[in-house]
Design a protein around this motif. Structure first.
Motif, PDB file in Angstrom:
ATOM      1  N   SER A 186       1.114  -1.236   0.461  1.00 14.42           N
ATOM      2  CA  SER A 186       0.389  -0.066  -0.312  1.00 14.42           C
ATOM      3  C   SER A 186       0.982   1.035   0.124  1.00 14.42           C
ATOM      4  N   THR A 187       0.549   2.411  -0.502  1.00 17.69           N
ATOM      5  CA  THR A 187       1.121   3.182  -0.795  1.00 17.69           C
ATOM      6  C   THR A 187       1.309   4.458   0.876  1.00 17.69           C
ATOM      7  N   SER A 188       0.648   3.404   1.657  1.00 15.04           N
ATOM      8  CA  SER A 188       0.026   4.161   2.592  1.00 15.04           C
ATOM      9  C   SER A 188       1.702   2.897   3.982  1.00 15.04           C
ATOM     10  N   ALA A 189       2.214   2.106   3.457  1.00 18.43           N
ATOM     11  CA  ALA A 189       3.031   1.072   3.801  1.00 18.43           C
ATOM     12  C   ALA A 189       4.206   2.224   4.872  1.00 18.43           C
ATOM     13  N   ASP A 190       4.299   1.496   5.561  1.00 24.43           N
ATOM     14  CA  ASP A 190       5.700   1.835   6.515  1.00 24.43           C
ATOM     15  C   ASP A 190       6.726   0.301   6.264  1.00 24.43           C
ATOM     16  N   VAL A 191       7.881   0.272   6.799  1.00 19.35           N
ATOM     17  CA  VAL A 191       8.944  -0.395   6.391  1.00 19.35           C
ATOM     18  C   VAL A 191       8.660  -2.143   7.257  1.00 19.35           C
ATOM     19  N   ALA A 192       8.055  -1.887   7.879  1.00 18.30           N
ATOM     20  CA  ALA A 192       7.580  -2.773   9.320  1.00 18.30           C
ATOM     21  C   ALA A 192       6.890  -3.754   7.882  1.00 18.30           C
ATOM     22  N   ASP A 193       5.329  -3.188   6.980  1.00 22.38           N
ATOM     23  CA  ASP A 193       4.746  -3.782   6.461  1.00 22.38           C
ATOM     24  C   ASP A 193       5.451  -4.297   5.106  1.00 22.38           C
ATOM     25  N   PHE A 194       6.449  -3.753   4.368  1.00 20.47           N
ATOM     26  CA  PHE A 194       7.343  -4.264   2.987  1.00 20.47           C
ATOM     27  C   PHE A 194       7.615  -5.650   3.396  1.00 20.47           C
ATOM     28  N   ARG A 195       8.284  -5.267   5.269  1.00 23.74           N
ATOM     29  CA  ARG A 195       9.054  -6.350   5.922  1.00 23.74           C
ATOM     30  C   ARG A 195       8.535  -7.402   5.691  1.00 23.74           C
ATOM     31  N   GLU A 196       7.558  -7.400   6.133  1.00 23.24           N
ATOM     32  CA  GLU A 196       6.559  -8.629   5.457  1.00 23.24           C
ATOM     33  C   GLU A 196       6.415  -9.001   4.781  1.00 23.24           C
ATOM     34  N   THR A 243      13.164 -20.229   5.782  1.00 21.73           N
ATOM     35  CA  THR A 243      12.706 -21.078   6.486  1.00 21.73           C
ATOM     36  C   THR A 243      13.316 -21.148   8.305  1.00 21.73           C
ATOM     37  N   GLY A 244      12.365 -20.846   9.396  1.00 22.78           N
ATOM     38  CA  GLY A 244      13.378 -20.747  10.210  1.00 22.78           C
ATOM     39  C   GLY A 244      13.552 -18.763  10.942  1.00 22.78           C
ATOM     40  N   ILE A 245      13.104 -17.770  10.159  1.00 19.90           N
ATOM     41  CA  ILE A 245      13.564 -17.179  10.073  1.00 19.90           C
ATOM     42  C   ILE A 245      12.394 -16.153   9.634  1.00 19.90           C
ATOM     43  N   THR A 246      12.220 -15.022  11.027  1.00 17.44           N
ATOM     44  CA  THR A 246      10.812 -14.626  11.439  1.00 17.44           C
ATOM     45  C   THR A 246      10.993 -13.067  10.325  1.00 17.44           C
ATOM     46  N   SER A 247      10.088 -12.117  10.113  1.00 15.67           N
ATOM     47  CA  SER A 247      10.259 -10.801   8.972  1.00 15.67           C
ATOM     48  C   SER A 247      10.980 -10.079   9.907  1.00 15.67           C
ATOM     49  N   ALA A 248      10.614 -10.260  11.617  1.00 15.74           N
ATOM     50  CA  ALA A 248      11.431  -9.078  12.874  1.00 15.74           C
ATOM     51  C   ALA A 248      12.416  -9.311  12.756  1.00 15.74           C
ATOM     52  N   GLN A 249      12.929 -10.592  11.766  1.00  7.62           N
ATOM     53  CA  GLN A 249      14.423 -10.400  11.918  1.00  7.62           C
ATOM     54  C   GLN A 249      15.630  -9.778  10.658  1.00  7.62           C
ATOM     55  N   LEU A 250      14.444  -9.704   9.681  1.00  8.83           N
ATOM     56  CA  LEU A 250      14.643  -9.277   8.639  1.00  8.83           C
ATOM     57  C   LEU A 250      15.947  -7.627   8.900  1.00  8.83           C
ATOM     58  N   THR A 251      16.177  -7.157   8.584  1.00  4.10           N
ATOM     59  CA  THR A 251      16.960  -5.454   8.577  1.00  4.10           C
ATOM     60  C   THR A 251      16.502  -4.699   7.140  1.00  4.10           C
ATOM     61  N   VAL A 252      15.918  -3.680   6.963  1.00  3.86           N
ATOM     62  CA  VAL A 252      16.257  -3.372   5.679  1.00  3.86           C
ATOM     63  C   VAL A 252      16.567  -1.826   5.659  1.00  3.86           C
ATOM     64  N   GLU A 265      22.236   3.208   9.112  1.00  8.34           N
ATOM     65  CA  GLU A 265      21.322   2.665  10.179  1.00  8.34           C
ATOM     66  C   GLU A 265      20.649   1.722   9.407  1.00  8.34           C
ATOM     67  N   PRO A 266      20.420   0.098   9.744  1.00 14.45           N
ATOM     68  CA  PRO A 266      19.175   0.414   8.463  1.00 14.45           C
ATOM     69  C   PRO A 266      17.146   0.847   9.086  1.00 14.45           C
ATOM     70  N   LEU A 267      16.831   1.248   8.543  1.00 18.62           N
ATOM     71  CA  LEU A 267      15.693   1.691   8.466  1.00 18.62           C
ATOM     72  C   LEU A 267      14.658   2.026   9.514  1.00 18.62           C
ATOM     73  N   ASP A 268      13.855   2.474  10.648  1.00 26.29           N
ATOM     74  CA  ASP A 268      13.120   2.639  11.582  1.00 26.29           C
ATOM     75  C   ASP A 268      12.210   1.569  10.401  1.00 26.29           C
ATOM     76  N   PRO A 269      11.719   0.131  11.625  1.00 29.35           N
ATOM     77  CA  PRO A 269      10.216  -0.086  10.653  1.00 29.35           C
ATOM     78  C   PRO A 269       9.222   0.494  11.158  1.00 29.35           C
ATOM     79  N   THR A 270       9.114   1.789  11.313  1.00 30.95           N
ATOM     80  CA  THR A 270       7.745   2.263  11.742  1.00 30.95           C
ATOM     81  C   THR A 270       7.829   3.565  10.588  1.00 30.95           C
TER      82      THR A 270
END
Length: 349
Positions: free
Chosen positions: A44-54, A65-74, A94-99
């Motif tokens: 979505s155009t209103s997506a944040d980094v966490a949305d994209f990460r998911e 496998t065995g890796i969650t989206s929260a373990q990814l950095t962008v 630094e990586p982007l803030d998920p928010t």
């Protein structure tokens, strides 16, 4: 039935989702994670980094496998990712803030980078990475970094300068050790590539020449099956027969025909137009190359002897005849090394 106004309002409320491009990279080696290439997701155009990460995690779930989206950095792009281990003064990123809102990040020309915890089994490296991050994010480090700025007023005390120096020495040691493990992994990857490359290089030049001739012959046969052009010899069509049927004596003839065709100066020709200009030029060039090798002399070994490799069936009954022929033309004192192609020792350099 919805009115035009309702449709317009609906389209304004739900704009089409843009594509966000990204690279999936290994956190340690910095190489594409498990051989992946550039990819894209729709958000979505209103997506944040966490949305994209998911969304990126879902797109690559089969290899994460065995890796969650929260373990990814962008990171915002590859340049920022490359500066992840730089010191603050050298533009550490630094990586982007998920928010953080995604905004216009992730274009095809400037892709986002999604960093995956390394699949390499180096627990020491993970431990070092945690220690480095803990040190850089500690209040002590941040406070001393602030007090030891070049333009700091008041100037840091001797104790603060000493403590800052010790912290930097510790950080440098940790990063040097981290680089050691990272280079070890890169070396292992490079070794795998070299091993694969070595396998490729074991295809001998003689084999390549033979396959090139077979390709030209195969093209001639397939084209003859389509157009049934005249052949010089009764045992089958050759690439020379195909060239004559097409009226192409050389690459210049090919270029002239396609240039004149583009200007509408010649009628279309089924044989000529069955292949592209580039294909004709490549095949004719290849034919000139391998035909030239048929008019070359025997290969000379390092010891000065001539090398001649014969097929097994030819070798059994023809070795002595071949040896006599070579000595007839090169002199009775000339050494000739005749090999049976079925022997391992007959492989050519």
């Amino acid at each position: 039935m919805a009115s035009n106004q309702q449709v317009q309002q609906s389209s304004m409320s739900y704009p089409p989702s843009p594509f966000v491009w990204f690279l999936l990279l290994d956190s340690v080696t910095g190489l594409p994670y498990k051989g992946t290439n550039a990819n894209k997701v729709s958000v979505s155009t209103s997506a944040d980094v966490a949305d994209f990460r998911e969304a990126a995690h879902l797109k690559n779930s089969s290899i994460l496998t065995g890796i969650t989206s929260a373990q990814l950095t962008v990171y915002k792009n590859k340049a920022a990712f490359d500066k992840r281990n730089a010191v603050v003064d050298d533009g550490k990123e630094e990586p982007l803030d998920p928010t953080e809102s995604l905004g216009l990040l992730g274009s095809k020309e400037d892709m986002l980078v999604v960093v995956v915890p390394s699949s390499s089994s180096f627990p020491e490296l993970d431990q070092l990475d945690q220690e480095i991050k803990a040190l850089e994010n500690s209040e002590e480090y941040k406070t001393l970094a602030y007090k030891n700025r070049v333009w700091a007023v008041p100037k840091p005390t001797e104790q603060e300068r000493g403590e800052w120096q010790l912290l930097n020495e510790k950080l440098a040691y940790l990063k040097k050790t981290e680089d050691f493990y990272r280079n070890a992994i890169l070396s292992m990857n490079a070794h795998s590539v070299k091993k694969s490359d070595k396998t490729r290089k074991e295809y001998k030049r003689d084999t390549a020449i033979k396959d090139e001739r077979l390709l030209l012959s195969d093209v001639a046969i397939k084209m003859w099956e389509r157009f049934e052009f005249d052949c010089v010899f009764e045992d089958g069509p050759s690439f020379g027969d195909l060239k004559r049927a097409a009226g192409f004596g050389n690459c210049k003839d090919v270029r002239d025909y396609f240039q004149r065709k583009a200007r509408g100066e010649v009628q279309e020709d089924d044989i000529k137009d069955s292949l592209t200009k580039e294909a004709w030029i490549w095949l004719i060039g290849l034919n000139q190359r391998v035909n030239g090798l048929l008019h070359d002399t025997l290969i000379t070994n390092k010891d000065g002897s001539l090398r001649l490799v014969l097929e097994h069936d030819v070798y059994e009954g023809g070795r002595k005849v071949a040896e006599e022929l070579v000595r007839t033309f090169y002199g009775s004192s000339k050494k000739v090394d005749i090999k049976d192609a079925s022997s391992d020792s007959s492989s050519s350099p």
